[in-house]
Write an enzyme that holds these catalytic residues in place. Structure first.
Site, mmCIF file in Angstrom:
data_model
loop_
_atom_site.group_PDB
_atom_site.id
_atom_site.type_symbol
_atom_site.label_atom_id
_atom_site.label_comp_id
_atom_site.label_asym_id
_atom_site.label_seq_id
_atom_site.Cartn_x
_atom_site.Cartn_y
_atom_site.Cartn_z
ATOM 1 N N ASP A 257 0.649 -0.787 0.185
ATOM 2 C CA ASP A 257 0.031 -0.112 -0.296
ATOM 3 C C ASP A 257 0.818 1.335 0.179
ATOM 4 O OD1 ASP A 257 -2.566 1.803 0.535
ATOM 5 O OD2 ASP A 257 -3.284 0.305 1.239
ATOM 6 N N VAL B 177 1.481 1.893 -6.822
ATOM 7 C CA VAL B 177 0.939 0.715 -7.804
ATOM 8 C C VAL B 177 1.308 1.209 -8.796
ATOM 9 C CG1 VAL B 177 -0.348 -0.589 -6.246
ATOM 10 C CG2 VAL B 177 -1.202 0.840 -7.787
ATOM 11 N N TYR C 216 -14.125 5.940 -14.198
ATOM 12 C CA TYR C 216 -14.089 4.616 -13.418
ATOM 13 C C TYR C 216 -14.159 3.739 -13.741
ATOM 14 C CZ TYR C 216 -14.420 1.691 -9.581
ATOM 15 O OH TYR C 216 -14.773 0.718 -8.552
ATOM 16 N N LYS D 62 -11.586 0.580 -14.574
ATOM 17 C CA LYS D 62 -12.185 -0.877 -14.223
ATOM 18 C C LYS D 62 -13.208 -1.756 -15.475
ATOM 19 C CE LYS D 62 -11.537 -0.645 -9.922
ATOM 20 N NZ LYS D 62 -10.589 -1.771 -9.297
#
Length: 244
Positions: A38, A57, A147, A151
């Site tokens: 994280d 990330v 978004y 996704k």
């Protein structure tokens, strides 16, 4: 709790909170040692069976280094779960390019970078990769152009990797949750001037209409286990009937 993960090593991104934390804890409860990645180092409260690694990330070199560190610690990796993610919603004409870039970078590019770094290690152990997408990635969803694009990309990436690596023994699957009761969801800013008809679109049919992160984590634990041997390429919707 059964011991499906006894002797196994997992790596979970986004493990400091929400679904990632619930997943790390579920896997540890089933016997896994878990590398918890994280932005801030946090072992999800796992103590000696957890390894906290701070990484963004979006950072190619940082992700590669984090995966290598997890492999050195665990002696290999059997399961990778890409749960790191961010969200925001709004009218498409109000979405700034910087916000578009942020959502794609964390949700999609972050998944790709983690998968790319981990796949050689998963291949060595014939392990599994479970990605986390969303209901918004498999059906039209209101006020979510950026978004949904991110996704939806995760879903497509999952299927591509599942085919590419099927003959190596690596399984790749995806879970697509609807609303989850996490800080991320609770802290989303309401969309100004949202049409009530659109807000009602895509709501879960079960009661209560919001899942707990532990419920989704249980599905991830199944998909990453040998019990799901025949599920490679699967995209599992956990949306309470919202997409039915």
């Amino acid at each position: 709790m059964n011991g499906r993960y006894e002797g196994r090593v997992a790596l979970v991104t986004g493990a400091a909170s929400g679904l990632g934390r619930a997943t790390a804890r579920r896997l540890a409860a089933e016997g896994a040692r878990v590398a918890c990645l994280d932005l801030l180092a946090d072992d999800a409260g796992l103590g000696p069976v957890g390894l906290a690694i701070a990484v963004d990330v979006r950072d190619e070199a940082g992700v590669a280094e984090a995966v290598d560190r997890a492999v050195d610690w665990g002696g290999g990796i059997d399961l990778v779960v890409t749960a790191a993610g961010v969200a925001s919603f709004g009218h498409t004409t109000d979405v700034a390019l910087a916000e578009w870039d942020r959502l794609l970078a964390v949700n999609l590019t972050g998944t790709f970078l983690t998968a790319r770094a981990a796949l050689p290690h998963l291949r060595a152990r014939q392990g599994a990769l479970v990605t986390v997408a969303s209901l918004a990635g498999v059906r039209g969803y209101r006020y979510s152009a950026a978004y949904s694009a991110a996704k939806g990309g995760v879903v497509a990436l999952t299927r591509a990797l599942a085919v590419e690596y099927a003959l190596t023994g690596v399984r790749v699957t995806c879970v697509c949750p609807g609303s989850i009761d996490t800080a991320l969801t609770r802290n989303l800013t309401p969309v100004p001037g949202a049409d009530p008809r659109l807000l009602a679109h895509g709501r879960a049919l079960v009661d209560p209409p919001v899942s707990q992160p532990e419920e989704i984590a249980a599905a991830i634990a199944y998909l990453g286990s040998p019990e799901a041997r025949f599920a490679t390429g699967a995209v599992l919707r956990m949306d309470g009937g919202a997409g039915a």
